[in-house]
Write an enzyme that holds these catalytic residues in place. Structure first.
Site, PDB file in Angstrom:
ATOM      1  N   GLU A 174      -1.132  -5.814  -4.972  1.00  0.00           N
ATOM      2  CA  GLU A 174       0.039  -5.341  -5.729  1.00  0.00           C
ATOM      3  C   GLU A 174      -0.240  -3.968  -6.343  1.00  0.00           C
ATOM      4  O   GLU A 174       0.614  -3.100  -6.376  1.00  0.00           O
ATOM      5  CB  GLU A 174       0.426  -6.351  -6.811  1.00  0.00           C
ATOM      6  CG  GLU A 174       0.823  -7.722  -6.280  1.00  0.00           C
ATOM      7  CD  GLU A 174       1.896  -7.665  -5.207  1.00  0.00           C
ATOM      8  OE1 GLU A 174       2.717  -6.722  -5.229  1.00  0.00           O
ATOM      9  OE2 GLU A 174       1.909  -8.533  -4.328  1.00  0.00           O
TER      10      GLU A 174
ATOM     11  N   HIS B 273       0.377  -1.456  -3.837  1.00  0.00           N
ATOM     12  CA  HIS B 273       1.782  -1.048  -3.733  1.00  0.00           C
ATOM     13  C   HIS B 273       2.108  -0.003  -4.793  1.00  0.00           C
ATOM     14  O   HIS B 273       2.815   0.970  -4.526  1.00  0.00           O
ATOM     15  CB  HIS B 273       2.707  -2.260  -3.929  1.00  0.00           C
ATOM     16  CG  HIS B 273       2.852  -3.109  -2.696  1.00  0.00           C
ATOM     17  ND1 HIS B 273       3.147  -2.582  -1.468  1.00  0.00           N
ATOM     18  CD2 HIS B 273       2.774  -4.447  -2.509  1.00  0.00           C
ATOM     19  CE1 HIS B 273       3.236  -3.554  -0.572  1.00  0.00           C
ATOM     20  NE2 HIS B 273       2.998  -4.700  -1.185  1.00  0.00           N
TER      21      HIS B 273
ATOM     22  N   GLU C 278       2.762  -3.263   4.049  1.00  0.00           N
ATOM     23  CA  GLU C 278       2.021  -4.471   3.654  1.00  0.00           C
ATOM     24  C   GLU C 278       0.568  -4.377   4.113  1.00  0.00           C
ATOM     25  O   GLU C 278      -0.356  -4.668   3.360  1.00  0.00           O
ATOM     26  CB  GLU C 278       2.672  -5.726   4.242  1.00  0.00           C
ATOM     27  CG  GLU C 278       3.990  -6.120   3.587  1.00  0.00           C
ATOM     28  CD  GLU C 278       3.869  -6.271   2.089  1.00  0.00           C
ATOM     29  OE1 GLU C 278       2.859  -6.808   1.601  1.00  0.00           O
ATOM     30  OE2 GLU C 278       4.801  -5.836   1.385  1.00  0.00           O
TER      31      GLU C 278
END
Lengths: 186, 371
Positions: free
Chosen positions: B203, B206, B296
């Site tokens: 995360e 990201h 991803e």
């Protein structure tokens, strides 16, 4: 006339490129510096945590006093070495790291210690602090790597050379710290 | 509370064949497939998603051009004696209206992106029903997030927890300085510290790669293409008058424009218009999903870079593959934001072109290559 426009366009492109590379170099240089200061922040956190740890654990683990004493002494050395030379500070922190590692390993061996909520919290804080120190060093080295790639690779090395950007130095890990200490409390 | 229990019981029953299939699949793959490392992975996925984004801009611009071109052709068909084939090929393909359409399309998507970006980004946290947690209550989670922030050199994101038994996580925030990382209760209960760190690292990846910004701009572009295409299709469908008039004009060669050339121009214009408004949104969607999957992989590789521990993510994905991850508050609009797709099953069939996430087994394989 066309030739003039082309030459002008090329000149503008070159200037833009130089500006971009220069700004990139400034950014990565500052990143290296802030990454270095982040290591200090995390070391400070470790120093502040230890008195707390000693307070909580000294009654519970009278059978492992020497491990605790080693941590306290190593901390004292590390704190006093902080204002001295870089090398001295790094060496002192290395000693503290291994003392902490031993202490965390001791916790592992005493289930009744693990049962104590206070100690569980503290252990989590301790392993997190050790992680943070490791990650801040890692980030420092990543930043150094990024800057060095910029300084070395063509054609950004021309810009770097003419504005005096130099190689940054990696943080080498002390031998004493290289022994892995696995902490697993859950 | 009771209904939730029965619900999870129901899910548990479905899980069993799923689990067998995945773990068997993993076993059959044997040892290392393709050696790689996070540096290569990060570079390749960044490059791939950049190229695909350029391609997406091309689709948007091309769609705008095609619309302008068809409209100009259609308008010309009213001119008496117009023949689209009279000039050269270059003359046939070039259209001032087309260039106008192209520019309009790109400028609109840019303005729209800015508006969406300014409007803020706390919607997701609210949509999935996440709650902010204090450091005292979730010490380990807070610590892990702080550690990953340090490893990436970014400020520590806000931390939220979704009270849901599913195993999932998400990140949001348009700038790294203003981001939030959320995990589900199921994830906290199931994963150990290293695995949790890997998921948070993903995360954080990201956040570090500006994926929220990226995804927002791309979804605006795709949304705009879909909207324009829908409008065109709708106008054909609803105003049957236009269509029949054109058909009549085409068949009889009458109307304001006279001659065979005019009729042909009108038909070509309409066929092209319909064709592009079917093809453009479809291909835009495909490219968008493909970019999402690359991002991803990129976040997985970044997680390995941050933790320097591919095994953590490998184990976490392994654990997640044995559960059902549909969680109650997820919806399709935000599915790309999650650690694993909250809607898809994790078997091979998930490798569809329209999936936001790569199949779990492919992510696990990639990590196996980095172990």
């Amino acid at each position: 006339m066309d030739g003039l426009f082309i030459a002008g366009g090329v000149a503008v492109a070159i200037i833009l490129y130089i500006v971009t590379v220069y700004n990139g170099l400034v950014r990565s240089k500052n990143q290296v510096e802030s990454a270095w200061s982040q290591i200090d922040v995390q070391l400070k956190r470790r120093h502040d945590l230890i008195p707390n740890l000693v307070e909580v654990t000294k009654d519970a683990m009278d059978y492992e006093q020497e491990t605790l004493t080693a941590v306290v002494e190593a901390r004292a050395k590390a704190v006093s070495a902080k204002d001295g030379s870089r090398e001295g500070a790094i060496a002192a922190e290395g000693l503290l790291s291994s003392a902490m590692g031993k202490l965390l390993a001791v916790f592992e061996n005493y289930p009744d210690l693990k049962a104590n909520q206070n100690i569980r919290d503290l252990t989590e804080e301790l392993s997190s602090t050790e992680n943070r120190i490791a990650f801040s060093r890692q980030h420092y080295n990543d930043s150094v790597n990024q800057q060095n790639v910029r300084v070395e690779s063509f054609p950004s090395n021309i810009v770097a050379g003419s504005f005096g950007f130099r190689h940054a130095v990696y943080f080498a890990v002390d031998e004493a710290e290289k022994e892995p200490v696995k902490v697993d409390l859950r | 509370m009771e209904s939730q229990d029965t619900n999870s019981m129901g899910m548990a029953e479905q899980v069993v064949p799923q689990q067998d299939k995945i773990s068997q699949d993993i076993l059959e793959r044997g040892p290392v497939i393709e050696r790689s490392d996070f540096v290569t992975e990060i570079r390749e996925n960044k490059n791939a998603s950049t190229w695909m984004s350029c391609f997406l801009i091309l689709i948007g611009g091309g769609f705008g051009y095609a619309i302008g071109w068809s409209l100009e052709m259609f308008a010309s068909s009213y001119v008496s004696g117009y023949d689209p084939f009279s000039g050269t090929l270059k003359h046939f393909l070039f259209s001032k209206w087309g260039i106008g359409g192209c520019i309009t399309m790109l400028v609109t998507s840019l303005i729209w992106s800015v508006i969406v970006l300014v409007k803020g980004d706390r919607v997701l946290v609210w949509m999935v029903g996440a709650e902010y947690v204090t450091e005292e209550n979730e010490r380990q989670l807070h610590n892990v997030v702080a550690e990953m922030a340090i490893a990436s050199g970014l400020p520590k994101p806000r931390v939220v927890v979704v009270e849901d038994p599913a195993l999932n996580a998400f990140a949001t925030g348009l700038t790294p300085e203003n981001s939030t990382i959320g995990v589900t209760r199921g994830l906290l209960d199931t994963l150990d510290r290293d695995e949790l760190q890997a998921v948070v690292g993903h995360e954080m990846g990201h956040v570090l790669n500006n994926d929220v910004l990226y995804a927002t701009m791309i979804s605006v572009q795709v949304g705009l293409i879909a909207m324009v295409a829908d409008t065109i299709k709708l106008s054909f469908r609803s105003s049957s008058r236009t269509t029949s008039r054109v058909a009549y004009r085409a068949s009889s060669g009458s109307g304001r424009g006279k001659g065979k050339g005019s009729a042909a121009a009108a038909i070509i214009a309409i066929v092209v218009l319909i064709a592009v408004s079917i093809i453009a949104p479809l291909s835009a969607k495909l490219v968008q999903m493909s970019i999402s999957r690359k991002r991803e992989f990129l976040a997985d590789a970044t997680a390995v870079k941050l933790t320097r521990n591919p095994k953590g993510l490998f184990d976490a994905l392994g654990k997640i593959s044995t559960t059902k991850n549909r969680f109650s508050n997820a919806n399709r609009a935000i599915q790309h934001m999650f650690f694993v797709n909250p809607f898809r099953d994790f078997d091979r069939n998930a490798s569809e072109l329209f999936s936001t996430h790569p199949p779990l087994i492919e992510r696990i394989d990639k990590l196996r290559g980095m172990l």
